[in-house]
Design an enzyme around this catalytic site. Structure first.
Site, PDB file in Angstrom:
ATOM      1  N   ASN A  74       7.271  -9.038   0.732  1.00 45.90           N
ATOM      2  CA  ASN A  74       7.594  -7.850   1.525  1.00 45.90           C
ATOM      3  C   ASN A  74       6.716  -7.867   2.766  1.00 45.90           C
ATOM      4  OD1 ASN A  74       8.745  -5.220   2.027  1.00 45.90           O
ATOM      5  ND2 ASN A  74       6.818  -4.307   1.350  1.00 45.90           N
TER       6      ASN A  74
ATOM      7  N   SER B 215      16.921  -6.078   3.900  1.00 48.67           N
ATOM      8  CA  SER B 215      17.578  -4.893   4.468  1.00 48.67           C
ATOM      9  C   SER B 215      19.085  -5.059   4.360  1.00 48.67           C
ATOM     10  CB  SER B 215      17.190  -4.769   5.949  1.00 48.67           C
ATOM     11  OG  SER B 215      18.042  -3.848   6.599  1.00 48.67           O
TER      12      SER B 215
ATOM     13  N   ASP C 122      -3.165  -9.933   5.996  1.00 48.44           N
ATOM     14  CA  ASP C 122      -1.917  -9.873   6.761  1.00 48.44           C
ATOM     15  C   ASP C 122      -0.999 -10.953   6.198  1.00 48.44           C
ATOM     16  OD1 ASP C 122       0.088 -10.245   8.780  1.00 48.44           O
ATOM     17  OD2 ASP C 122      -1.216  -9.127  10.144  1.00 48.44           O
ATOM     18  N   VAL C 123       0.213 -10.570   5.807  1.00 49.60           N
ATOM     19  CA  VAL C 123       1.113 -11.534   5.156  1.00 49.60           C
ATOM     20  C   VAL C 123       1.574 -12.644   6.103  1.00 49.60           C
ATOM     21  CG1 VAL C 123       1.923  -9.946   3.361  1.00 49.60           C
ATOM     22  CG2 VAL C 123       3.177 -10.098   5.540  1.00 49.60           C
TER      23      VAL C 123
ATOM     24  N   TYR D 244      16.097  -7.597  15.915  1.00 50.12           N
ATOM     25  CA  TYR D 244      15.152  -8.553  15.308  1.00 50.12           C
ATOM     26  C   TYR D 244      15.426  -8.676  13.812  1.00 50.12           C
ATOM     27  CZ  TYR D 244      12.209  -8.075  19.556  1.00 50.12           C
ATOM     28  OH  TYR D 244      11.721  -8.074  20.839  1.00 50.12           O
TER      29      TYR D 244
ATOM     30  N   SER E 278       0.830  -1.216   0.000  1.00 45.12           N
ATOM     31  CA  SER E 278       0.000   0.000   0.000  1.00 45.12           C
ATOM     32  C   SER E 278       0.859   1.258   0.000  1.00 45.12           C
ATOM     33  CB  SER E 278      -0.965   0.005   1.192  1.00 45.12           C
ATOM     34  OG  SER E 278      -0.261   0.127   2.398  1.00 45.12           O
TER      35      SER E 278
HETATM   36  P1  NAD Z   1       6.695   0.982   4.729  1.00 51.19           P
HETATM   37  O1  NAD Z   1       6.449   0.957   6.196  1.00 51.19           O
HETATM   38  O2  NAD Z   1       6.762   2.283   4.010  1.00 51.19           O
HETATM   39  O3  NAD Z   1       5.612   0.066   4.000  1.00 51.19           O
HETATM   40  C1  NAD Z   1       5.365  -1.226   4.473  1.00 51.19           C
HETATM   41  C2  NAD Z   1       4.143  -1.798   3.772  1.00 51.19           C
HETATM   42  O4  NAD Z   1       3.920  -3.096   4.317  1.00 51.19           O
HETATM   43  C3  NAD Z   1       2.867  -1.016   4.018  1.00 51.19           C
HETATM   44  O5  NAD Z   1       2.081  -1.073   2.855  1.00 51.19           O
HETATM   45  C4  NAD Z   1       2.200  -1.800   5.153  1.00 51.19           C
HETATM   46  O6  NAD Z   1       0.800  -1.636   5.176  1.00 51.19           O
HETATM   47  C5  NAD Z   1       2.567  -3.199   4.757  1.00 51.19           C
HETATM   48  N1  NAD Z   1       2.588  -4.163   5.850  1.00 51.19           N
HETATM   49  C6  NAD Z   1       3.295  -4.092   6.989  1.00 51.19           C
HETATM   50  N2  NAD Z   1       3.080  -5.198   7.731  1.00 51.19           N
HETATM   51  C7  NAD Z   1       2.215  -5.977   7.026  1.00 51.19           C
HETATM   52  C8  NAD Z   1       1.606  -7.222   7.267  1.00 51.19           C
HETATM   53  N3  NAD Z   1       1.838  -7.916   8.396  1.00 51.19           N
HETATM   54  N4  NAD Z   1       0.771  -7.730   6.334  1.00 51.19           N
HETATM   55  C9  NAD Z   1       0.502  -7.050   5.201  1.00 51.19           C
HETATM   56  N5  NAD Z   1       1.050  -5.856   4.921  1.00 51.19           N
HETATM   57  C10 NAD Z   1       1.896  -5.325   5.829  1.00 51.19           C
HETATM   58  O7  NAD Z   1       8.043   0.133   4.536  1.00 51.19           O
HETATM   59  P2  NAD Z   1       9.232   0.313   3.484  1.00 51.19           P
HETATM   60  O8  NAD Z   1      10.120   1.398   3.968  1.00 51.19           O
HETATM   61  O9  NAD Z   1       8.712   0.333   2.106  1.00 51.19           O
HETATM   62  O10 NAD Z   1      10.027  -1.045   3.766  1.00 51.19           O
HETATM   63  C11 NAD Z   1       9.752  -2.261   3.108  1.00 51.19           C
HETATM   64  C12 NAD Z   1      10.665  -3.313   3.722  1.00 51.19           C
HETATM   65  O11 NAD Z   1      12.037  -2.904   3.546  1.00 51.19           O
HETATM   66  C13 NAD Z   1      10.449  -3.490   5.232  1.00 51.19           C
HETATM   67  O12 NAD Z   1      10.643  -4.826   5.593  1.00 51.19           O
HETATM   68  C14 NAD Z   1      11.557  -2.628   5.816  1.00 51.19           C
HETATM   69  O13 NAD Z   1      11.922  -3.049   7.114  1.00 51.19           O
HETATM   70  C15 NAD Z   1      12.669  -2.869   4.813  1.00 51.19           C
HETATM   71  N6  NAD Z   1      13.674  -1.806   4.827  1.00 51.19           N
HETATM   72  C16 NAD Z   1      13.320  -0.504   4.637  1.00 51.19           C
HETATM   73  C17 NAD Z   1      14.309   0.467   4.686  1.00 51.19           C
HETATM   74  C18 NAD Z   1      13.991   1.919   4.492  1.00 51.19           C
HETATM   75  O14 NAD Z   1      14.876   2.753   4.698  1.00 51.19           O
HETATM   76  N7  NAD Z   1      12.784   2.293   4.093  1.00 51.19           N
HETATM   77  C19 NAD Z   1      15.636   0.101   4.942  1.00 51.19           C
HETATM   78  C20 NAD Z   1      15.950  -1.224   5.118  1.00 51.19           C
HETATM   79  C21 NAD Z   1      14.963  -2.183   5.057  1.00 51.19           C
END
Ligand code: NAD
Length: 261
Positions: free
Chosen positions: A91, A143, A64-65, A155, A16
């Site tokens: 993801n 990550s 929920d994934v 974690y 989303s």
């Molecule tokens: P975000 O928080 O912007 O988006 C996460 C998305 O996942 C959202 O659409 C949320 O609704 C959905 N979501 C979360 N938990 C869920 C669940 N249990 N079931 C279904 N949908 C779920 O995150 P992002 O920044 O796009 O990050 C994506 C991934 O990359 C994450 O695992 C994050 O930890 C990892 N990551 C992000 C960064 C960063 O700087 N943004 C850096 C390293 C790793």
């Protein structure tokens, strides 16, 4: 470069917002059919509708994934409506930031569910469809912590290493079926997830978010936070025909944050 993604049937999980949303937009722009899921329908629907407004074929479902049955049912529905599943981007959100002595058993189990079991659920559901077509792409989003642990993200540092073991094993087992399995490991990308980490850590250290961000990126060769779209471009490449001889790999998209060779 023609990525060969036109008319591919693509699932993007937890899409989303953030990196996965950007990837879903880019798949649609390449002419793929996209199926999105995420927990919160109120956020997912406008994302799916905005992508559909570009003329793309879009399916979406709130789930929920970590819910295996819901993932199985979603994948079955996508395969029935689209005819097959060619690409699956796994993801989820990230687990909470903690130092080791702050961790709890309940949170450890949630982190395993969120960042390892969710990938297992999708892989189990999509691989039989990919085997039937003798073609498939699974790309996980993890990550930079899979290469270099991040302070207070214990974690993530721990559970995502398990996800990497899974990805390598899947790449070995299903390469014979024309399925590649790769991983994109972001450093810092400007998304809601990063904003909440910056906000919490800056408050904890009693400094402004700008000052905290400057410290955060000091170790990145490119000296800036990345954009979600820059991570998504790497995801599209690994999901494309152009990455046909790459499997079992992690591609860091971290602006040079990782300091190893
Ligand atoms: P975000 O928080 O912007 O988006 C996460 C998305 O996942 C959202 O659409 C949320 O609704 C959905 N979501 C979360 N938990 C869920 C669940 N249990 N079931 C279904 N949908 C779920 O995150 P992002 O920044 O796009 O990050 C994506 C991934 O990359 C994450 O695992 C994050 O930890 C990892 N990551 C992000 C960064 C960063 O700087 N943004 C850096 C390293 C790793």
């Amino acid at each position: 470069m023609d990525l060969g993604l036109k008319d591919r049937n693509v699932i993007v999980a937890a899409a989303s917002e953030g990196i996965a949303r950007s990837a879903a937009e880019k798949f649609a722009a390449e002419g793929a059919r996209v199926a999105l899921c995420s927990r919160d329908l109120a956020k997912l629907r406008p994302t799916a509708e905005a992508i559909a407004d570009t003329g793309a074929t879009v399916l979406f479902e709130a789930l929920d994934v970590t819910d295996e049955a819901a993932v199985q049912q979603f994948v079955a529905q996508v395969a029935a409506k689209f005819g097959s599943v060619d690409v699956c981007i796994t993801n989820a959100g990230g687990p909470p930031a903690r130092m080791f002595l702050e961790t709890t058993t309940a949170e450890w189990k949630s982190a395993v569910d969120l960042n390892l079991m969710s990938t297992i659920h999708f892989a189990r559901a999509v691989i039989p469809h990919m085997q039937r077509n003798r073609w498939g792409r699974i790309v996980t989003i993890t990550s930079v912590s899979v290469r270099q642990p991040v302070s207070d993200l214990i974690y993530s540092n721990t559970v995502r290493a398990g996800a990497l073991g899974l990805l390598k094993s899947l790449s070995n087992e299903f390469g014979k079926d024309g399925i590649t399995v790769n991983n994109v490991a972001p450093g810092y990308a400007a998304t809601a997830r990063l904003r909440s980490i910056i906000n919490r850590r800056a408050a904890k250290q009693g400094i402004s978010e700008e000052a905290f961000t400057t410290r955060l990126i000091a170790d990145a060769a490119l000296k800036r936070v990345g954009e979600a779209a820059e991570i998504a471009d790497a995801i599209l490449f690994l999901a494309s025909d152009r990455a046909s001889y790459i499997t079992g790999q992690t591609l860091l998209v971290d602006g040079g944050l990782y300091k190893g060779l």
